[in-house]
Structures are given as C-alpha cells and as structure tokens.
Enzyme design. Structure first.
Site, PDB file in Angstrom:
ATOM      1  NE  ARG A  28      -3.569  -0.334   2.414  1.00 33.32           N
ATOM      2  CZ  ARG A  28      -4.656  -0.664   1.716  1.00 33.32           C
ATOM      3  NH1 ARG A  28      -5.209   0.233   0.906  1.00 33.32           N
ATOM      4  NH2 ARG A  28      -5.179  -1.861   1.817  1.00 33.32           N
ATOM      5  CG  ASP A  57      -0.553  -9.995  10.290  1.00 34.61           C
ATOM      6  OD1 ASP A  57       0.080 -10.920   9.732  1.00 34.61           O
ATOM      7  OD2 ASP A  57      -0.655  -8.852   9.822  1.00 34.61           O
ATOM      8  CB  THR A  94      -1.927   7.146  -3.324  1.00 31.69           C
ATOM      9  OG1 THR A  94      -1.365   5.828  -3.415  1.00 31.69           O
ATOM     10  CG2 THR A  94      -0.994   8.134  -4.005  1.00 31.69           C
ATOM     11  CG  ASP A 120       2.804 -10.548  11.975  1.00 31.82           C
ATOM     12  OD1 ASP A 120       3.711 -10.495  11.116  1.00 31.82           O
ATOM     13  OD2 ASP A 120       2.304  -9.532  12.475  1.00 31.82           O
TER      14      ASP A 120
END
Length: 209
Positions: free
Chosen positions: A104, A200, A108, A203
């Site tokens: 990402r 996550d 933006t 992870d």
C-alpha cells in the site's frame, strides 16, 4: 455478482477453531492452514468437467472418468497466501503456481504491484487466488485486477476468514469471481482487523510481529 461459498464442513470448522486460538503456535498454525487449503480446494474444484476414458483393471476393461483436460493455476498473494499453496498442490499436483505481491502506497493508500509472475499459459488456466484473510478487500481486488490485466479470465478466490465488508468490495469490483471462504465473520474493527478473526495471518504463519 460472484457467488460466495461458505464451507461448513465439520472438519473445516474444527480447524478454523484451532487457528482462532491465540495460543496456537506457528508450527501448528502453518500445518492447519495447509490442511484447510486442501479441504477447501476439494470443494472449490467440485465442478471440474470430466470425460470418459477406458482403463484396464487387473480383472477387466472398464470405463472410468478423468478430468477433461482442464488446466489449473494457483496464485498466492504474498506473503500469507504462500501458506495455502502446498495444501492445494497435494490435491492438484499438476497445477502451475504463480505469485503476486503488492504493498500500500503510504501517500495515496492505493495498492501497488511489486511482483507478479504467472505461468506462461495462465490465460488458458482456471486460476485460484489464495489469501488467508479477506478484510477490507483492497489487496484481493488489486491482485485479481493485476492477474486479469495479464489476460486471465477464469478466477476463483479462496480465503480462510472473510469480513462482510471485504466480500462486498470484492463482489462489486469483480462480479465474475466466485469466492470460497471457511468462515464469514462479523465485521472489521477500527484498525481494519477482522472480528473475531485470528489476528495477522502472516505473522502467525511465520512467527513475526
């Protein structure tokens, strides 16, 4: 609109419960993710076309069935999607594997492709895109678009846990893509984590923080 298949098989639901447990360590977590991918691919390949063939048993000649020349491809979204690859390959070892990676942009906030390597004949294949989690849907929507941009038309998305927000976004962006999930959860929290979710996935797969 792409159909959503929620897999309620007892074995799948049992293993999802193990993944959700915060005390499940990385080794067991990886093993269960692989097992779930295999169980899910069994259902996701249910509609593959068959053809009649003739085989000789030790006793007689008989008609049997074989997959009708359909080529399959597996494309995990890096990095967490890697944990699902071997499970699928156990069931469909002739499938070719590609990879797609994105991040990402901090300014933006849009997904940016940093890696996309697909089988040379990917447009001729049914492609299964893998990612354990479908949260906001941003990564899945972008990854599928990157794959479509390379000429692939037949795509299915497999994930372990999905939030309604991610499912809706993926359906709106790619109405031709069928979605297979092991559990459809309640919502996203303010940090973009699926609730109740499992934390996550990357992870927990690889022991990172």
């Amino acid at each position: 609109m792409g159909q959503v298949h929620v897999m309620d098989h007892p074995l799948i639901q049992h293993k999802i419960g193990i993944l959700r447990n915060k005390n499940t360590g990385s080794k067991e977590f990886r093993e269960i993710v692989e097992e779930l991918a295999m169980l899910m691919s069994f259902e996701a390949t249910r509609d593959l076309a068959l053809q009649d063939i003739e085989v000789e048993t030790p006793v007689a000649t008989t008609k049997a069935k074989a997959i009708a020349g359909k080529k399959l491809g597996i494309v995990p979204i890096l990095r967490a999607g890697l944990g699902m690859v071997d499970g699928m390959l156990r069931l469909v070892p002739a499938a070719k594997v590609g990879h797609v990676g994105l991040y990402r942009d901090p300014e933006t906030l849009q997904p940016v492709e940093y890696y996309c390597k697909l089988p040379y004949d990917a447009p001729e294949r049914d492609i299964f895109v893998l990612d354990p989690m479908l949260a906001t849907g941003g990564s899945a929507v972008a990854a599928i678009q990157f794959i479509k941009d390379r000429g692939v038309q037949r795509i299915r998305f497999l994930c372990l846990i999905a939030a309604p927000e991610g499912v809706k976004r993926l359906q709106e962006a790619h109405p031709d893509v069928e979605i297979y999930v092991a559990a459809l959860d309640e919502k996203l929290n303010e940090h973009g984590y699926i609730v109740p979710g499992l934390g996550d996935a990357g992870d927990r797969l690889y022991g990172t923080k």
